[in-house]
Design a protein around this motif. Structure first.
Motif, short mmCIF file in Angstrom:
data_model
loop_
_atom_site.label_atom_id
_atom_site.label_comp_id
_atom_site.label_asym_id
_atom_site.label_seq_id
_atom_site.Cartn_x
_atom_site.Cartn_y
_atom_site.Cartn_z
N SER A 163 0.86 -1.18 0.00
CA SER A 163 0.00 0.00 0.00
C SER A 163 0.90 1.24 0.00
O SER A 163 2.12 1.12 0.10
N GLN B 142 -8.22 -7.58 0.66
CA GLN B 142 -8.86 -7.02 -0.53
C GLN B 142 -8.14 -5.74 -0.93
O GLN B 142 -8.22 -4.73 -0.22
N LYS C 113 -7.12 -2.19 -2.57
CA LYS C 113 -7.79 -1.00 -3.07
C LYS C 113 -7.07 -0.53 -4.34
O LYS C 113 -6.04 -1.08 -4.73
N LYS C 114 -7.60 0.50 -4.96
CA LYS C 114 -7.04 0.96 -6.23
C LYS C 114 -5.58 1.36 -6.11
O LYS C 114 -4.78 1.17 -7.04
N ASP D 205 -3.36 0.14 -4.12
CA ASP D 205 -2.50 -0.94 -3.65
C ASP D 205 -1.89 -1.72 -4.81
O ASP D 205 -2.43 -1.73 -5.92
#
Length: 212
Positions: free
Chosen positions: A173, A192, A194-195, A197
């Motif tokens: 991240s 999960q 995120k954009k 990451d």
């Protein structure tokens, strides 16, 4: 087998074993080996082959021989629980590896620090180095980029036919990177992305970048 990445102008090499090499520091970073776990579960009746005890040490030898680091830092949970027969194997491994060893203690590291000190292993709760925070538990701290473990990260990749594949990964991240568990029989925890990451999944032979 490997993948080169850059974080804050420093070069790192991700290895399919789950280890990461910091080029400028000539240091190997390894998290969540959980030595002793096989012996622990065998003692409590689990049907795990005895030969499995040696797999972590074979992996450690292989990755140390590949990179020839000047030092090795374990990011917590080096041992799974109390002393058992695998401690003697670790003593032998530490002696033949013959480079400085450091342990950033994790929640499973309950063996007496004196045992590590007798082997020349340096223990600490965290390590700040060149703008990076080396620690066991992931966290975001102002002014530092965190490299941690603990989570045993994995992601689920979906295919066109609705099939799914869960793979361990390096989970990156903007403020931290979480290493996969190095040890055998450690399990994984699905994250999960995120954009913003980046995920680097590992197989037995490759490290593959995957975007969210």
């Amino acid at each position: 087998m490997i993948l080169d990445i850059q974080i804050n102008n420093c070069d790192f090499i991700l290895h399919c074993s789950g280890a990461m090499y910091w080029t400028q520091q000539r240091m190997l970073l390894i998290s969540d080996v959980h030595l002793g776990k096989v012996s622990h579960f065998r003692r409590h009746g689990s049907a795990i082959p005895g030969q499995a005890i040696y797999r972590n040490f074979e992996k450690l030898d292989a990755v140390a021989n590949y990179f020839s680091p000047e030092k090795i830092c374990f990011l917590g949970d080096l041992f799974h629980s109390t002393l058992n027969r695998e401690w003697h194997l670790f003593e032998e491994w530490a002696a033949r590896t013959a480079v400085p060893l450091m342990l950033v203690a994790g929640n499973h590291d309950i063996i007496s620090p004196h045992k590590y000190e007798a082997l020349g292993v340096r223990l600490q709760s965290e390590w700040q180095l060149d703008g990076f925070l080396l620690t066991h538990h992931p966290e975001e701290r102002t002014g530092l980029y965190t490299i941690a473990g603990h989570i045993h990260p994995a992601v689920v990749l979906g295919g066109m036919g609705k099939q799914a594949l869960k793979l361990p990964c390096f989970f990156r991240s903007p403020q931290q990177l979480i290493l996969p568990a190095f040890g055998e029989f450690t399990g994984t925890y699905v994250l999960q992305p995120k954009k913003e990451d980046m995920v680097y999944v590992i197989t037995k032979e490759d490290v593959v970048p995957v975007t969210a």
